[in-house]
Design an enzyme around this catalytic site. Structure first.
Site, PDB file in Angstrom:
ATOM      1  CB  SER A  50      -0.863   0.010   1.269  1.00  0.00           C
ATOM      2  OG  SER A  50      -0.021   0.193   2.402  1.00  0.00           O
ATOM      3  CG  ASP A  82      -3.781  -2.929  -1.368  1.00  0.00           C
ATOM      4  OD1 ASP A  82      -4.741  -3.158  -2.129  1.00  0.00           O
ATOM      5  OD2 ASP A  82      -3.851  -3.028  -0.127  1.00  0.00           O
ATOM      6  CG  HIS A 180     -10.293  -1.927   3.515  1.00  0.00           C
ATOM      7  ND1 HIS A 180     -10.864  -1.107   2.578  1.00  0.00           N
ATOM      8  CD2 HIS A 180      -9.513  -2.790   2.817  1.00  0.00           C
ATOM      9  CE1 HIS A 180     -10.440  -1.443   1.364  1.00  0.00           C
ATOM     10  NE2 HIS A 180      -9.621  -2.471   1.478  1.00  0.00           N
ATOM     11  CB  SER A 216      -9.069  -9.826   7.565  1.00  0.00           C
ATOM     12  OG  SER A 216      -7.743  -9.660   7.089  1.00  0.00           O
ATOM     13  CB  ILE A 257      -5.731 -11.578   3.669  1.00  0.00           C
ATOM     14  CG1 ILE A 257      -7.029 -12.281   3.240  1.00  0.00           C
ATOM     15  CG2 ILE A 257      -5.454 -11.823   5.151  1.00  0.00           C
ATOM     16  CD1 ILE A 257      -6.912 -13.747   3.024  1.00  0.00           C
ATOM     17  CG  ASP A 258      -2.822  -5.427   5.740  1.00  0.00           C
ATOM     18  OD1 ASP A 258      -1.968  -6.010   6.436  1.00  0.00           O
ATOM     19  OD2 ASP A 258      -2.780  -4.200   5.532  1.00  0.00           O
TER      20      ASP A 258
HETATM   21  P1  13P Z   1      -8.448  -6.561   5.448  1.00  0.00           P
HETATM   22  O1  13P Z   1      -8.373  -5.309   6.268  1.00  0.00           O
HETATM   23  O2  13P Z   1      -9.778  -7.240   5.620  1.00  0.00           O
HETATM   24  O3  13P Z   1      -7.315  -7.486   5.714  1.00  0.00           O
HETATM   25  O4  13P Z   1      -8.363  -6.131   3.905  1.00  0.00           O
HETATM   26  C1  13P Z   1      -7.125  -5.854   3.305  1.00  0.00           C
HETATM   27  C2  13P Z   1      -7.265  -5.257   1.957  1.00  0.00           C
HETATM   28  O5  13P Z   1      -8.304  -5.210   1.343  1.00  0.00           O
HETATM   29  C3  13P Z   1      -6.034  -4.711   1.337  1.00  0.00           C
HETATM   30  O6  13P Z   1      -6.309  -4.049   0.150  1.00  0.00           O
HETATM   31  O1  G3H Z   2      -6.638  -1.990   2.313  1.00  0.00           O
HETATM   32  C1  G3H Z   2      -5.766  -1.539   3.026  1.00  0.00           C
HETATM   33  C2  G3H Z   2      -4.639  -2.360   3.495  1.00  0.00           C
HETATM   34  O2  G3H Z   2      -5.001  -3.053   4.663  1.00  0.00           O
HETATM   35  C3  G3H Z   2      -3.436  -1.501   3.690  1.00  0.00           C
HETATM   36  O3  G3H Z   2      -3.515  -0.772   4.876  1.00  0.00           O
HETATM   37  O4  G3H Z   2      -2.992   1.535   4.117  1.00  0.00           O
HETATM   38  O5  G3H Z   2      -2.699   0.842   6.524  1.00  0.00           O
HETATM   39  O6  G3H Z   2      -1.132  -0.001   4.757  1.00  0.00           O
HETATM   40  P1  G3H Z   2      -2.518   0.491   5.073  1.00  0.00           P
HETATM   41 ZN    ZN Z   3      -8.215  -3.050   0.074  1.00  0.00          ZN
END
Ligand code: 13P
Ligand code: G3H
Ligand code: ZN
Length: 311
Positions: A50, A82, A180, A216, A257-258
């Site tokens: 990201s 991302d 998210h 997730s 998935i993050d």
């Molecule tokens: P989660 O927060 O559900 O893991 O989603 C991550 C995501 O969509 C990253 O682009």
């Molecule tokens: O969709 C978002 C991802 O979980 C990335 O999160 O922008 O905090 O790195 P972030």
């Molecule tokens: Zn996302």
């Protein structure tokens, strides 16, 4: 094997009735945990960064970490941006060797989303990269965007053909009730994805790869470990894994998935430091975070994605 685009991955996933996991990477141990699990299960994998990850780790470090993963395995690995916010960040990543980018203009009006997504797709295709765009808006929090629950909007199936035709993008992220972050649904609720919208979208776009963000499932094992080791997480409910599995059997070829990896990393570190309060060598406690990252990716490949032995 060199870094690959997602083109072949998605073709095989679509016809094979499975999805490829797209996991967010922010440091070396996260890359290693994900790739070790995918390698052991002979699964293709997408590593995605990201804007927040690029700011935290620096783009050049992330690129080299992913290259190191590619050098040490034989599985197909794609490097994906991302939630690219504009043309410039997408261009920078493509020029820097990313094989795939997401242009996220989903909060803009339809025509503007088309215009920006097409500009990115034209540039990417010239350079051999592929593009994901988004129609509809997910609730939740990323570093760059915060969308309140009441501003989230399901994808309108009536718009998808025109969008894909006019932009020329290679895959489409849609909003069907995922969101998210770790706090997706209130405890006691019974989350239901709008698989009917997914079915309608797939009918309008036969053979076209669909992407699910915000997927997730918030495994309670890690929430519990965090809270039993000095954490203070509120009760959290994620996306039911069986519903994601159902989506992966159809047109959904990429599942993001993050948050689950964040929970795993934190659970491992908290557990380690509580058991060994005298430890101060980061290699000791971060290694335990990496163990849970690997375990989570392993479980996703088996229970959600169905991508084992598809490398
Ligand atoms: P989660 O927060 O559900 O893991 O989603 C991550 C995501 O969509 C990253 O682009
Ligand atoms: O969709 C978002 C991802 O979980 C990335 O999160 O922008 O905090 O790195 P972030
Ligand atoms: Zn996302």
């Amino acid at each position: 094997m060199a870094l690959v685009t997602t083109t072949e991955m998605f073709k095989k996933a679509y016809t094979g009735g499975y999805a490829v996991g797209a996991f967010n990477v922010n440091n070396m141990e996260i890359v290693q945990g994900i790739v070790e699990a995918a390698d052991e299960l002979h699964s293709p994998v997408i590593l995605q960064a990201s804007a927040g990850a690029r700011k935290y780790a620096k783009a050049a470090y992330l690129k080299k970490l992913v290259e190191a993963a590619v050098d040490t395995t034989n599985i197909p690995i794609a490097l994906h941006l991302d939630h690219g916010a504009d043309f410039d960040i997408c261009k920078e990543c493509i020029d820097g060797g990313f094989t795939s980018v997401m242009i996220d203009a989903s909060s803009k009006p339809f025509e503007e989303n088309i215009e920006i997504s097409k500009r990115v797709a034209d540039y990417a295709h010239d350079k051999g990269a592929v593009v994901e765009a988004e129609l509809g808006t997910l609730a939740g929090i990323e570093d760059a965007v915060q969308v309140a629950d009441d501003k989230a909007m399901f994808t309108d199936p009536d718009q998808v053909e025109e969008f894909v035709k006019k932009t020329g993008v290679d895959s489409l992220a849609i909003a069907i009730g995922t969101s998210h972050g770790a706090y997706k649904f209130k405890p006691g609720t019974d989350p239901k994805l709008r698989l009917d919208i997914l079915a309608e979208v797939s009918k309008r776009l036969p053979g076209f790869p669909i992407v699910l963000h915000g997927s997730s499932s918030v495994p309670q094992k890690y929430v519990k470990i965090i809270n039993e080791h000095g954490g203070a997480l509120a009760d959290a409910i994620g996306i039911p894994e069986e519903q994601l599995r159902e989506a992966a059997k159809g047109a959904v070829c990429k599942i993001n998935i993050d948050s689950d990896l964040r929970l795993g990393m934190t659970a491992g570190i908290r557990e380690h430091l509580q058991a060994h309060p005298d430890h101060f060598d980061p290699r000791q406690y971060i290694a335990d975070g990496r163990v849970y990252v690997k375990e989570i990716v392993h479980d996703k490949i088996i229970n959600v994605l169905g991508s084992e032995n598809k490398a």
